[in-house]
Design a protein around this motif. Structure first.
Motif, PDB file in Angstrom:
ATOM      1  N   ALA A 105       0.799  -1.235   0.000  1.00 31.94           N
ATOM      2  CA  ALA A 105       0.000   0.000   0.000  1.00 31.94           C
ATOM      3  C   ALA A 105       0.832   1.286   0.000  1.00 31.94           C
ATOM      4  CB  ALA A 105      -0.985   0.000   1.167  1.00 31.94           C
ATOM      5  N   PRO A 106       1.886   1.412   0.806  1.00 33.25           N
ATOM      6  CA  PRO A 106       2.628   2.682   0.785  1.00 33.25           C
ATOM      7  C   PRO A 106       3.209   3.026  -0.585  1.00 33.25           C
ATOM      8  CG  PRO A 106       3.178   1.442   2.762  1.00 33.25           C
ATOM      9  CD  PRO A 106       2.366   0.529   1.879  1.00 33.25           C
ATOM     10  N   ARG A 108       2.207   1.842  -3.514  1.00 30.92           N
ATOM     11  CA  ARG A 108       1.086   2.081  -4.440  1.00 30.92           C
ATOM     12  C   ARG A 108       0.536   3.491  -4.263  1.00 30.92           C
ATOM     13  NH1 ARG A 108      -2.021  -3.694  -3.640  1.00 30.92           N
ATOM     14  NH2 ARG A 108      -0.752  -4.868  -5.130  1.00 30.92           N
ATOM     15  N   ARG A 109       0.422   3.929  -3.017  1.00 31.20           N
ATOM     16  CA  ARG A 109      -0.104   5.262  -2.736  1.00 31.20           C
ATOM     17  C   ARG A 109       0.841   6.333  -3.281  1.00 31.20           C
ATOM     18  NH1 ARG A 109       0.023   4.908   2.252  1.00 31.20           N
ATOM     19  NH2 ARG A 109       1.860   6.164   2.636  1.00 31.20           N
ATOM     20  N   LYS A 110       2.133   6.185  -3.002  1.00 32.64           N
ATOM     21  CA  LYS A 110       3.116   7.175  -3.461  1.00 32.64           C
ATOM     22  C   LYS A 110       3.180   7.243  -4.981  1.00 32.64           C
ATOM     23  CE  LYS A 110       5.923   6.757   0.685  1.00 32.64           C
ATOM     24  NZ  LYS A 110       7.187   6.315   1.279  1.00 32.64           N
ATOM     25  N   GLY A 112       0.818   6.301  -7.005  1.00 32.66           N
ATOM     26  CA  GLY A 112      -0.479   6.851  -7.422  1.00 32.66           C
ATOM     27  C   GLY A 112      -0.501   8.368  -7.359  1.00 32.66           C
ATOM     28  N   GLU A 113       0.114   8.925  -6.324  1.00 37.35           N
ATOM     29  CA  GLU A 113       0.194  10.388  -6.208  1.00 37.35           C
ATOM     30  C   GLU A 113       1.042  10.978  -7.329  1.00 37.35           C
ATOM     31  OE1 GLU A 113       1.702  11.004  -2.254  1.00 37.35           O
ATOM     32  OE2 GLU A 113      -0.188  10.399  -1.310  1.00 37.35           O
TER      33      GLU A 113
END
Length: 147
Positions: A105-106, A108-110, A112-113
């Motif tokens: 998740a971390p 993927r989130r970064k 994604g941003e």
């Protein structure tokens, strides 16, 4: 980036970071990187024969069998008879490590941003590149494995 050499270094650094993250993610899930990679292949491509999985992971017959044994023992895959030829076995994905989504998740989130900061047209170019580069790498790997 002022020269092709600089671009090459940036790209190689990117690929190294992706590989490093894959290894770290696998360790966090108490798996080997090849095992996690094989699960990803099965999730993306669906059930396949052990030979196909071996070709996709770059493993020979013995290591592929041990890989499937580990994944089966962990409850991530199962061997089933092929519907076309009952003498053949198909490896089906049936699960994934419980904490995998949390581990990934971390990043993927970064990422994604980062992607979210691009315009729709720029994102189309990025995803076109991802699709075409994936195919280029797969074809190059097949060529290397054939020689």
């Amino acid at each position: 980036m002022s020269t092709p050499e600089d671009a090459s270094r940036v790209y190689r650094r990117y690929l190294s970071a992706v590989l490093l993250h894959g290894h770290a993610g696998a360790r966090a899930c108490e798996m080997g990187a090849t095992d996690l990679y094989a699960l990803n292949i099965l999730e993306l491509s669906g059930a396949m024969t052990p030979g196909e999985l071996g070709a996709r992971t770059g493993l020979t017959t013995g290591p592929t069998t041990r890989l499937i044994d580990r994944l089966e023992q962990a409850g991530y895959v199962r061997r089933v008879p092929s519907p076309e030829d009952r003498r053949k076995v198909i490896v089906e994905p049936i699960g994934k490590p419980a904490g995998l989504d949390e581990v990934l998740a971390p990043a993927r989130r970064k990422v994604g941003e980062i992607i979210g900061g691009y315009s729709p047209e720029e994102r189309r170019v990025l995803f076109d590149y991802f699709a075409r580069a994936a195919l280029a790498y797969q074809e190059a790997a097949e060529e290397l494995n054939a020689s």
